[in-house]
Design an enzyme around this catalytic site. Structure first.
Site, PDB file in Angstrom:
ATOM      1  CD  GLN A 157      -8.583  -3.330  -5.698  1.00  0.00           C
ATOM      2  OE1 GLN A 157      -8.379  -2.323  -5.071  1.00  0.00           O
ATOM      3  NE2 GLN A 157      -9.117  -4.300  -5.826  1.00  0.00           N
ATOM      4  CB  VAL A 184      -8.367   0.968  -6.792  1.00  0.00           C
ATOM      5  CG1 VAL A 184      -8.928   0.832  -8.276  1.00  0.00           C
ATOM      6  CG2 VAL A 184      -6.918   1.772  -6.596  1.00  0.00           C
ATOM      7  CB  SER A 185      -9.671  -0.624  -1.655  1.00  0.00           C
ATOM      8  OG  SER A 185      -9.443  -1.741  -1.934  1.00  0.00           O
ATOM      9  CB  THR A 186      -4.985  -2.761  -2.294  1.00  0.00           C
ATOM     10  OG1 THR A 186      -5.279  -2.973  -3.601  1.00  0.00           O
ATOM     11  CG2 THR A 186      -6.166  -3.095  -1.489  1.00  0.00           C
ATOM     12  CD  GLU A 228      -6.519   7.106   1.380  1.00  0.00           C
ATOM     13  OE1 GLU A 228      -5.823   6.270   2.269  1.00  0.00           O
ATOM     14  OE2 GLU A 228      -5.860   8.019   1.000  1.00  0.00           O
TER      15      GLU A 228
END
Length: 225
Positions: free
Chosen positions: A14, A9-11, A47
């Site tokens: 999340q 996941v990017s955040t 990340e």
């Protein structure tokens, strides 16, 4: 078949909420069921897609190598523009599949990486053009005698020997943490460690079974490194 799974996941938000993670796990579970696969381990990355560091991916690739497992990636589409991720995947030598892009393979991932590195290629092209122009002006590059001096010196295969040594060192580095875990679990003799490596499904560099002598060689390489 054994699989190692990688989800991302990017955040941080999340990651904490689980938003997006469950869908990825569901896709991997469906793949595992369809292929009768056994999940060896799961790695989760929180990340930014703009960052090139992928510590959990590196761990997943290493674990897949040492256990002879296939790496299953839940989502490849959003990472398809990240050259660092794609090149890590392509150069790892690990068999992989992406649940959202099952047609992807080492060749198609390589093509994606080429596209992602379009600017780097443009720089390379400009450099080559500048070198051609310099040659036209009479400037020379490299050794004018070619490989002959290397052959005379007996060093013609130095690059291939070095490459083999680097691969062996990389394999030993992959297994360093495994050896530490074996000792922590009470497997202190070379034979006990060899038996446990075989039990865990971890292969030697040549894909064979472990013996006390091969564990000893591995430890010597690690000490030398």
């Amino acid at each position: 078949m054994k699989i190692v799974t990688y989800i991302r996941v990017s955040t941080d938000k999340q990651g904490r909420s689980g938003l997006g993670l469950e869908a990825q796990r569901a896709a991997i579970a469906a793949y595992a069921k369809a292929t009768s696969a056994v999940t060896v381990s799961e790695f989760q990355e929180v990340e930014s897609g703009r960052k090139n560091t992928r510590p959990e991916l590196q761990k997943a690739l290493k674990h897949a190598r040492v256990t002879g497992s296939r790496l299953v990636i839940a989502k490849l589409d959003r990472l398809s523009r990240n050259a660092a991720f794609l090149l890590n995947l392509q150069e790892s030598g690990v068999d992989f599949v992406a649940c959202d892009m099952p047609e992807a393979n080492a060749m198609t991932v390589g093509i994606m990486a080429v596209v992602a590195q379009a600017e780097a290629k443009a720089i390379s092209d400009r450099t080559k053009a500048a070198m051609r122009a310099a040659r036209e002006r009479g400037q020379t590059f490299g050794n004018p005698y070619g490989a002959a001096p290397l052959r005379c010196a007996g060093k013609g295969n130095a690059a291939s020997v070095q490459a083999m040594q680097e691969r062996a060192d990389a394999r030993a580095h992959d297994l360093a943490e495994v050896l530490e875990d074996l000792e922590a679990c009470g497997f202190t003799t070379l034979q006990a460690q060899a038996n446990e490596l075989n039990k865990r499904g971890i292969r030697t560099a040549r894909g064979g079974r472990w013996h006390a002598s091969s564990v000893s060689n591995l430890r010597k390489r690690l000490e030398a490194a």
